[in-house]
Design an enzyme around this catalytic site. Sequence first.
Site, mmCIF file in Angstrom:
data_model
loop_
_atom_site.group_PDB
_atom_site.id
_atom_site.type_symbol
_atom_site.label_atom_id
_atom_site.label_comp_id
_atom_site.label_asym_id
_atom_site.label_seq_id
_atom_site.Cartn_x
_atom_site.Cartn_y
_atom_site.Cartn_z
ATOM 1 C CE LYS A 13 64.115 12.559 -12.493
ATOM 2 N NZ LYS A 13 64.738 12.854 -13.770
ATOM 3 N NE ARG A 15 52.437 4.214 -9.936
ATOM 4 C CZ ARG A 15 52.213 4.549 -11.205
ATOM 5 N NH1 ARG A 15 51.782 5.741 -11.499
ATOM 6 N NH2 ARG A 15 52.399 3.675 -12.187
ATOM 7 C CB THR A 80 60.670 -4.358 -13.035
ATOM 8 O OG1 THR A 80 61.309 -3.187 -12.530
ATOM 9 C CG2 THR A 80 59.940 -4.033 -14.318
ATOM 10 C CG HIS A 136 47.363 -3.519 -8.346
ATOM 11 N ND1 HIS A 136 47.060 -4.856 -8.299
ATOM 12 C CD2 HIS A 136 48.596 -3.385 -7.770
ATOM 13 C CE1 HIS A 136 48.066 -5.515 -7.722
ATOM 14 N NE2 HIS A 136 49.000 -4.640 -7.391
ATOM 15 C CE LYS A 140 50.158 -4.451 -11.319
ATOM 16 N NZ LYS A 140 51.607 -4.274 -11.388
ATOM 17 N N GLY A 146 52.094 -9.069 -11.061
ATOM 18 C CA GLY A 146 53.129 -10.101 -10.892
ATOM 19 C C GLY A 146 52.848 -10.942 -9.660
HETATM 20 N N1 LIG Z 1 57.798 -6.107 -6.383
HETATM 21 C C1 LIG Z 1 57.105 -5.180 -5.718
HETATM 22 O O1 LIG Z 1 56.922 -5.275 -4.501
HETATM 23 C C2 LIG Z 1 56.558 -4.009 -6.464
HETATM 24 C C3 LIG Z 1 56.718 -3.963 -7.813
HETATM 25 N N2 LIG Z 1 56.229 -2.899 -8.524
HETATM 26 C C4 LIG Z 1 56.525 -2.935 -9.944
HETATM 27 O O2 LIG Z 1 57.552 -1.972 -10.189
HETATM 28 C C5 LIG Z 1 57.402 -1.444 -11.519
HETATM 29 C C6 LIG Z 1 57.298 0.075 -11.414
HETATM 30 O O3 LIG Z 1 56.082 0.424 -10.792
HETATM 31 P P1 LIG Z 1 55.674 1.953 -10.554
HETATM 32 O O4 LIG Z 1 56.733 2.649 -9.784
HETATM 33 O O5 LIG Z 1 54.294 1.950 -10.043
HETATM 34 O O6 LIG Z 1 55.688 2.494 -12.063
HETATM 35 P P2 LIG Z 1 56.040 3.976 -12.561
HETATM 36 O O7 LIG Z 1 55.587 4.039 -13.971
HETATM 37 O O8 LIG Z 1 55.556 4.978 -11.572
HETATM 38 O O9 LIG Z 1 57.652 4.001 -12.497
HETATM 39 C C7 LIG Z 1 58.522 3.418 -13.425
HETATM 40 C C8 LIG Z 1 59.607 4.440 -13.670
HETATM 41 O O10 LIG Z 1 60.672 3.817 -14.388
HETATM 42 C C9 LIG Z 1 61.141 4.766 -15.339
HETATM 43 N N3 LIG Z 1 61.917 4.068 -16.342
HETATM 44 C C10 LIG Z 1 61.478 3.390 -17.429
HETATM 45 N N4 LIG Z 1 62.522 2.882 -18.101
HETATM 46 C C11 LIG Z 1 63.635 3.240 -17.422
HETATM 47 C C12 LIG Z 1 65.019 3.006 -17.619
HETATM 48 N N5 LIG Z 1 65.474 2.296 -18.672
HETATM 49 N N6 LIG Z 1 65.904 3.515 -16.711
HETATM 50 C C13 LIG Z 1 65.467 4.220 -15.642
HETATM 51 N N7 LIG Z 1 64.156 4.500 -15.415
HETATM 52 C C14 LIG Z 1 63.258 3.995 -16.301
HETATM 53 C C15 LIG Z 1 59.887 5.458 -15.836
HETATM 54 O O11 LIG Z 1 60.161 6.680 -16.482
HETATM 55 C C16 LIG Z 1 59.137 5.644 -14.511
HETATM 56 O O12 LIG Z 1 59.524 6.833 -13.852
HETATM 57 C C17 LIG Z 1 56.146 -2.115 -12.093
HETATM 58 O O13 LIG Z 1 56.525 -3.240 -12.840
HETATM 59 C C18 LIG Z 1 55.375 -2.538 -10.839
HETATM 60 O O14 LIG Z 1 54.513 -3.598 -11.060
HETATM 61 C C19 LIG Z 1 55.590 -1.866 -7.920
HETATM 62 C C20 LIG Z 1 55.379 -1.875 -6.567
HETATM 63 C C21 LIG Z 1 55.825 -2.964 -5.731
HETATM 64 O O1 LIG Z 2 52.297 -1.938 -9.875
HETATM 65 C C1 LIG Z 2 52.153 -2.014 -8.633
HETATM 66 O O2 LIG Z 2 51.709 -1.086 -7.959
HETATM 67 C C2 LIG Z 2 52.534 -3.267 -7.967
HETATM 68 N N1 LIG Z 2 53.133 -4.192 -8.668
HETATM 69 C C3 LIG Z 2 53.544 -5.465 -8.194
HETATM 70 C C4 LIG Z 2 52.772 -6.562 -8.871
HETATM 71 O O3 LIG Z 2 52.445 -6.458 -10.058
HETATM 72 O O4 LIG Z 2 52.489 -7.577 -8.208
HETATM 73 C C5 LIG Z 2 53.543 -5.561 -6.686
HETATM 74 C C6 LIG Z 2 52.402 -4.846 -6.038
HETATM 75 O O5 LIG Z 2 51.233 -5.540 -6.324
HETATM 76 C C7 LIG Z 2 52.309 -3.402 -6.514
#
Ligand SMILES: NC(=O)C1=CN([C@@H]2O[C@H](COP(=O)(O)OP(=O)(O)OC[C@H]3O[C@@H](n4cnc5c(N)ncnc54)[C@H](O)[C@@H]3O)[C@@H](O)[C@H]2O)C=CC1
Ligand SMILES: O=C(O)C1=N[C@H](C(=O)O)C[C@H](O)C1
Length: 251
Positions: A13, A15, A80, A136, A140, A146
């Site tokens: 659920k 982003r 994550t 960002h 965030k 990361g």
């Molecule tokens: N590696 C990449 O390319 C990217 C990495 N990210 C990372 O992904 C992570 C999530 O980012 P967003 O979606 O923006 O955050 P967000 O806060 O919108 O989504 C995280 C979701 O995980 C849920 N959640 C928490 N614990 C959980 C569990 N035990 N089981 C299932 N769901 C659980 C939360 O309720 C929330 O809905 C962050 O660490 C972010 O930095 C985000 C975008 C790109």
């Molecule tokens: O939280 C985000 O949005 C993102 N998280 C990742 C990070 O911490 O590098 C990847 C991207 O920057 C988006």
Amino acid sequence: MSDKLRVAVLGAKGRIGSEAVRAVEAAGDMELVAALGRGDALSAVTDAGAQVAVELTTPGSVMENLEFLVGNGIHAVVGTTGWTDERLAALRGWLDASPGTGVLIAPNFSIGAVLTMAFAQQAARYFESVEVVELHHPNKADAPSGTATRTAQLIAAARAEAQLPAQPDATATALDGARGADVDGVPVHAVRLRGLLAHQEVLFGGEGETLTIRHDSLHHSSFMPGILLGARRVGSAPGLTFGLEHFLDLN
Ligand SMILES: NC(=O)C1=CN([C@@H]2O[C@H](COP(=O)(O)OP(=O)(O)OC[C@H]3O[C@@H](n4cnc5c(N)ncnc54)[C@H](O)[C@@H]3O)[C@@H](O)[C@H]2O)C=CC1
Ligand SMILES: O=C(O)C1=N[C@H](C(=O)O)C[C@H](O)C1
């Protein structure tokens, strides 16, 4: 039973998780068998017979999720953030006890960000000065990103290999934080601004010249090809793979 790859999404659920759910559903060679939000039982992943789980939750949840997934022989593609040496060591221990299971951790799944890191690593040994600025959205939870942390670590390793000295910096007094966070000797600055998604600049400086490498993720769709590629490949890569570049032919 169909021969499609059976995929679960954790953080479904969120982003990026909600975008990943749509991408897996739209992929012709995959079947979304479980979509877990916070509070849902992890047994839903094993009950659904998932082969691969896409982990997009929070630094506070990712370790418990990975211990369960690896312990049950389910491959994982992890976006994550929050990776430290201690966390990686724990994960390696779980993987050692579950031979054949693969985990991909990708600080960033977008091709532009992966290339930014590769180009920065390549440029690092030619410049006296380097700083990283990540920008960002204000929702965030972690700073620096990361991606920025990984970029700085790669730059620092390249500088060390080239035996470059510490960067020039005559700052004698500074407000706390004014010079950013120190990641292995590379200053990293984090901007949080409404309207932004995920952006990074790597600034290099040498005698009489500068080089700026900039990447912009304008939509969460930028991360989807990398996530899908990771899901397809991770089962053939037992153990830990850190960085999507290992699944790409960048040479
Ligand atoms: N590696 C990449 O390319 C990217 C990495 N990210 C990372 O992904 C992570 C999530 O980012 P967003 O979606 O923006 O955050 P967000 O806060 O919108 O989504 C995280 C979701 O995980 C849920 N959640 C928490 N614990 C959980 C569990 N035990 N089981 C299932 N769901 C659980 C939360 O309720 C929330 O809905 C962050 O660490 C972010 O930095 C985000 C975008 C790109
Ligand atoms: O939280 C985000 O949005 C993102 N998280 C990742 C990070 O911490 O590098 C990847 C991207 O920057 C988006």
